[in-house]
Motif scaffolding. Structure first.
Motif, PDB file in Angstrom:
ATOM      1  N   PHE A  18       0.885  -1.174   0.000  1.00 58.71           N
ATOM      2  CA  PHE A  18       0.000   0.000   0.000  1.00 58.71           C
ATOM      3  C   PHE A  18       0.918   1.219   0.000  1.00 58.71           C
ATOM      4  O   PHE A  18       1.473   1.554   1.052  1.00 58.71           O
ATOM      5  N   VAL A  21       3.977   1.201   2.171  1.00 58.78           N
ATOM      6  CA  VAL A  21       3.862   0.137   3.182  1.00 58.78           C
ATOM      7  C   VAL A  21       3.835  -1.237   2.520  1.00 58.78           C
ATOM      8  O   VAL A  21       2.938  -1.552   1.741  1.00 58.78           O
ATOM      9  N   ALA A  23       2.755  -4.354   3.203  1.00 60.40           N
ATOM     10  CA  ALA A  23       1.896  -5.005   4.205  1.00 60.40           C
ATOM     11  C   ALA A  23       2.141  -6.497   4.254  1.00 60.40           C
ATOM     12  O   ALA A  23       2.126  -7.114   5.325  1.00 60.40           O
ATOM     13  N   PRO A  42       1.466 -10.105  15.362  1.00 59.18           N
ATOM     14  CA  PRO A  42       1.037  -8.925  16.117  1.00 59.18           C
ATOM     15  C   PRO A  42       0.162  -7.999  15.274  1.00 59.18           C
ATOM     16  O   PRO A  42       0.055  -8.191  14.057  1.00 59.18           O
ATOM     17  N   ASN A  43      -0.429  -7.016  15.903  1.00 60.74           N
ATOM     18  CA  ASN A  43      -1.236  -6.048  15.163  1.00 60.74           C
ATOM     19  C   ASN A  43      -0.400  -5.429  14.052  1.00 60.74           C
ATOM     20  O   ASN A  43       0.759  -5.081  14.253  1.00 60.74           O
ATOM     21  N   GLY A  44      -0.997  -5.319  12.868  1.00 58.87           N
ATOM     22  CA  GLY A  44      -0.304  -4.713  11.739  1.00 58.87           C
ATOM     23  C   GLY A  44       0.627  -5.657  11.004  1.00 58.87           C
ATOM     24  O   GLY A  44       1.351  -5.244  10.093  1.00 58.87           O
ATOM     25  N   ALA A  45       0.627  -6.932  11.389  1.00 62.30           N
ATOM     26  CA  ALA A  45       1.560  -7.898  10.775  1.00 62.30           C
ATOM     27  C   ALA A  45       1.195  -8.209   9.323  1.00 62.30           C
ATOM     28  O   ALA A  45       2.045  -8.656   8.552  1.00 62.30           O
ATOM     29  N   GLY A  46      -0.052  -8.012   8.962  1.00 57.79           N
ATOM     30  CA  GLY A  46      -0.481  -8.313   7.591  1.00 57.79           C
ATOM     31  C   GLY A  46      -1.500  -9.429   7.492  1.00 57.79           C
ATOM     32  O   GLY A  46      -1.811  -9.914   6.394  1.00 57.79           O
ATOM     33  N   LYS A  47      -2.076  -9.820   8.625  1.00 56.97           N
ATOM     34  CA  LYS A  47      -3.021 -10.948   8.626  1.00 56.97           C
ATOM     35  C   LYS A  47      -4.288 -10.618   7.839  1.00 56.97           C
ATOM     36  O   LYS A  47      -4.692 -11.354   6.945  1.00 56.97           O
ATOM     37  N   THR A  48      -4.905  -9.497   8.207  1.00 62.73           N
ATOM     38  CA  THR A  48      -6.169  -9.144   7.554  1.00 62.73           C
ATOM     39  C   THR A  48      -5.951  -8.947   6.054  1.00 62.73           C
ATOM     40  O   THR A  48      -6.759  -9.410   5.231  1.00 62.73           O
ATOM     41  N   THR A  49      -4.863  -8.303   5.698  1.00 62.81           N
ATOM     42  CA  THR A  49      -4.585  -8.073   4.275  1.00 62.81           C
ATOM     43  C   THR A  49      -4.450  -9.417   3.545  1.00 62.81           C
ATOM     44  O   THR A  49      -4.985  -9.596   2.444  1.00 62.81           O
ATOM     45  N   GLU A  87     -13.281  -8.757  10.343  1.00 67.98           N
ATOM     46  CA  GLU A  87     -13.523  -7.849  11.472  1.00 67.98           C
ATOM     47  C   GLU A  87     -14.551  -6.785  11.117  1.00 67.98           C
ATOM     48  O   GLU A  87     -14.695  -6.409   9.956  1.00 67.98           O
ATOM     49  N   GLU A 160      -9.735 -12.924  13.650  1.00 66.79           N
ATOM     50  CA  GLU A 160      -9.829 -12.596  15.085  1.00 66.79           C
ATOM     51  C   GLU A 160     -11.210 -12.958  15.670  1.00 66.79           C
ATOM     52  O   GLU A 160     -11.874 -12.099  16.262  1.00 66.79           O
TER      53      GLU A 160
HETATM   54  N1  LIG Z   1      -6.064  -0.130   2.808  1.00 63.70           N
HETATM   55  C1  LIG Z   1      -4.862   0.115   3.342  1.00 63.70           C
HETATM   56  N2  LIG Z   1      -4.173   1.233   2.993  1.00 63.70           N
HETATM   57  C2  LIG Z   1      -2.961   1.485   3.519  1.00 63.70           C
HETATM   58  N3  LIG Z   1      -2.332   0.675   4.394  1.00 63.70           N
HETATM   59  C3  LIG Z   1      -2.965  -0.432   4.790  1.00 63.70           C
HETATM   60  C4  LIG Z   1      -4.263  -0.784   4.284  1.00 63.70           C
HETATM   61  N4  LIG Z   1      -4.640  -1.951   4.847  1.00 63.70           N
HETATM   62  C5  LIG Z   1      -3.637  -2.326   5.663  1.00 63.70           C
HETATM   63  N5  LIG Z   1      -2.633  -1.414   5.627  1.00 63.70           N
HETATM   64  C6  LIG Z   1      -1.359  -1.496   6.364  1.00 63.70           C
HETATM   65  O1  LIG Z   1      -0.800  -2.767   6.114  1.00 63.70           O
HETATM   66  C7  LIG Z   1      -0.185  -3.297   7.290  1.00 63.70           C
HETATM   67  C8  LIG Z   1      -0.816  -4.637   7.622  1.00 63.70           C
HETATM   68  O2  LIG Z   1      -2.163  -4.417   8.076  1.00 63.70           O
HETATM   69  P1  LIG Z   1      -3.173  -5.605   8.408  1.00 63.70           P
HETATM   70  O3  LIG Z   1      -4.473  -4.983   8.789  1.00 63.70           O
HETATM   71  O4  LIG Z   1      -3.165  -6.571   7.309  1.00 63.70           O
HETATM   72  O5  LIG Z   1      -2.487  -6.255   9.676  1.00 63.70           O
HETATM   73  P2  LIG Z   1      -3.114  -7.238  10.747  1.00 63.70           P
HETATM   74  O6  LIG Z   1      -2.055  -8.253  11.029  1.00 63.70           O
HETATM   75  O7  LIG Z   1      -4.422  -7.732  10.301  1.00 63.70           O
HETATM   76  O8  LIG Z   1      -3.275  -6.308  12.000  1.00 63.70           O
HETATM   77  P3  LIG Z   1      -4.539  -6.091  12.953  1.00 63.70           P
HETATM   78  O9  LIG Z   1      -4.595  -7.302  13.824  1.00 63.70           O
HETATM   79  O10 LIG Z   1      -4.154  -4.844  13.693  1.00 63.70           O
HETATM   80  O11 LIG Z   1      -5.735  -5.916  12.066  1.00 63.70           O
HETATM   81  C9  LIG Z   1      -0.365  -2.246   8.364  1.00 63.70           C
HETATM   82  O12 LIG Z   1       0.809  -1.457   8.382  1.00 63.70           O
HETATM   83  C10 LIG Z   1      -1.542  -1.439   7.873  1.00 63.70           C
HETATM   84  O13 LIG Z   1      -1.470  -0.125   8.358  1.00 63.70           O
END
Ligand SMILES: Nc1ncnc2c1ncn2[C@@H]1O[C@H](COP(=O)(O)OP(=O)(O)OP(=O)(O)O)[C@@H](O)[C@H]1O
Length: 360
Positions: A18, A21, A23, A42-49, A87, A160
């Protein structure tokens, strides 16, 4: 390409950027049918993406994810193959739970009665005529799960799912997911806490900063750990001396006043204290804490994340071996502290030294 009917999820060299970033970076793993796989980081690791890419909601920058051999958008009626709970899912404020489910059932070609079936599956039958606006977070999670189950999917992907659940809800979810996997289905569950899903999952993919840190069976991850024996003794200093004289050099006190020793079994300690005539009140084996290992793998407690060797890509012979570095790191506290020294400089009282563990 055809739907191979396996329910296997294959993530291959998946990346998503992104702007500046990164991700997700070159992520590869396989989620096998008949098992529950934890997707941890951890939070922000990239799981949701990653999950959103697997579900066709985000376009990968590189690589691909397939389910039953096909990208999500090629699955035809995907809700009949994959049920997903992401989520922050919203519900229509004016619809009852049953009506919400009937609308979704109709959209994927399922009969009305399926709404009541899935309500029963998630234990929400008594709330069928209520509006989700008044539901607790746990009830909303159950309704989201019910929605995912409408198509009787072979694959469940949950982001989650334990968030907001009380202990009873977590136990219920654990049993539900395990039973679902026992039917030969595929379950992928994300979490930022290993402890939250530890008793639910068979396999684990651990990521940090968009990079794979470990993927393999939880059993292998556990098996690679060093264990220690904790002893409560009347005279800890004398016990330490006896242990050292018997050749056990990795010995140190715990903050709660016990003696911890590595590289020994409970039985060996028992024999040794019996021979030396020392009084002990308890001898306990303590597997190194899995959560601590998780934090090390994800670099959450050790400053900058370390680069661990990645596992082979999917198709390369199944689950790989756990990386070795974490286990070496694990041993460092024992080597560095040597609080008893040689010759022993007297037993330190609890609280006098920097402990690293304590009772769990
Ligand atoms: N649409 C987007 N635009 C810009 N950056 C994004 C976008 N979606 C995710 N990110 C960034 O990509 C990285 C991974 O985010 P992601 O949500 O996949 O992590 P996560 O492991 O699911 O964390 P969480 O448990 O906090 O949701 C983070 O730095 C987030 O800020």
């Amino acid at each position: 390409m055809q739907n191979d009917g396996s329910g296997r999820i294959v993530v291959q060299n998946l990346s998503k950027t992104f702007g500046p970033v990164a991700a997700v970076q070159n992520l590869s793993f396989v989620v096998e049918p008949g098992s529950v796989t934890g997707f941890l980081g951890p939070n922000g690791a990239g799981k949701t993406t990653t999950l959103r890419m697997a579900l066709g909601l985000v376009t990968p920058t590189a690589g691909q994810a397939t389910i039953s051999g096909l990208p999500y958008d090629k699955l035809g009626n995907p809700a009949r193959v994959v049920g997903a709970v992401l989520e922050n899912e919203g519900f229509h404020p004016k619809r009852t739970a049953r009506n919400h489910l009937r609308v979704y059932a109709a959209a994927i070609g399922m009969p009305d009665q399926r709404a009541d079936e899935v309500l029963a599956l998630v234990g929400l039958s008594s709330a069928a005529n209520r509006r989700p606006g008044g539901f607790s977070l746990g009830m909303r999670q159950r309704l989201a799960l019910a929605t995912a189950l409408l198509g009787n999917p072979q694959v469940l992907v949950l982001d989650e799912p334990a968030n907001g659940l009380d202990p009873e809800g977590i136990l219920w979810l654990r049993n539900f997911l395990r039973a679902y996997a026992r039917e030969g289905r595929t379950v992928l569950v994300s979490s930022h806490l290993l402890s939250e899903v530890e008793q639910t999952i068979d396999n684990v993919v651990i990521i940090a900063n968009g990079v794979t840190r470990y993927y393999g069976s939880l059993e292998q991850l556990r098996g690679g750990q060093q264990s220690r024996v904790l002893i409560q003794a009347a005279d800890p200093g004398a016990l330490v001396k006896a242990l050292q004289q018997a050749g056990y050099s990795q010995v140190e006190p715990t903050p709660d006043g016990r003696v911890a020793v590595m590289g020994v079994t409970r039985q060996q300690v028992g024999d040794l204290v019996a021979k030396s005539g020392l009084a002990v009140y308890g001898i306990e084996e303590d597997r190194a804490d899995l959560e601590r290992l998780f934090f090390q793998l994800t670099g959450q407690h050790n400053g900058a994340p370390q680069q661990y060797q990645q596992q082979p890509p999917p198709g390369g012979g199944g689950w790989g071996q756990p990386p070795q570095q974490p286990y070496q790191q694990q041993q460092q506290p024992y080597q560095q502290q040597q609080p008893y020294g040689t010759p022993p400089g007297g037993y330190q009282q609890p609280g006098q030294q920097q402990g690293w563990g304590g009772q769990r």
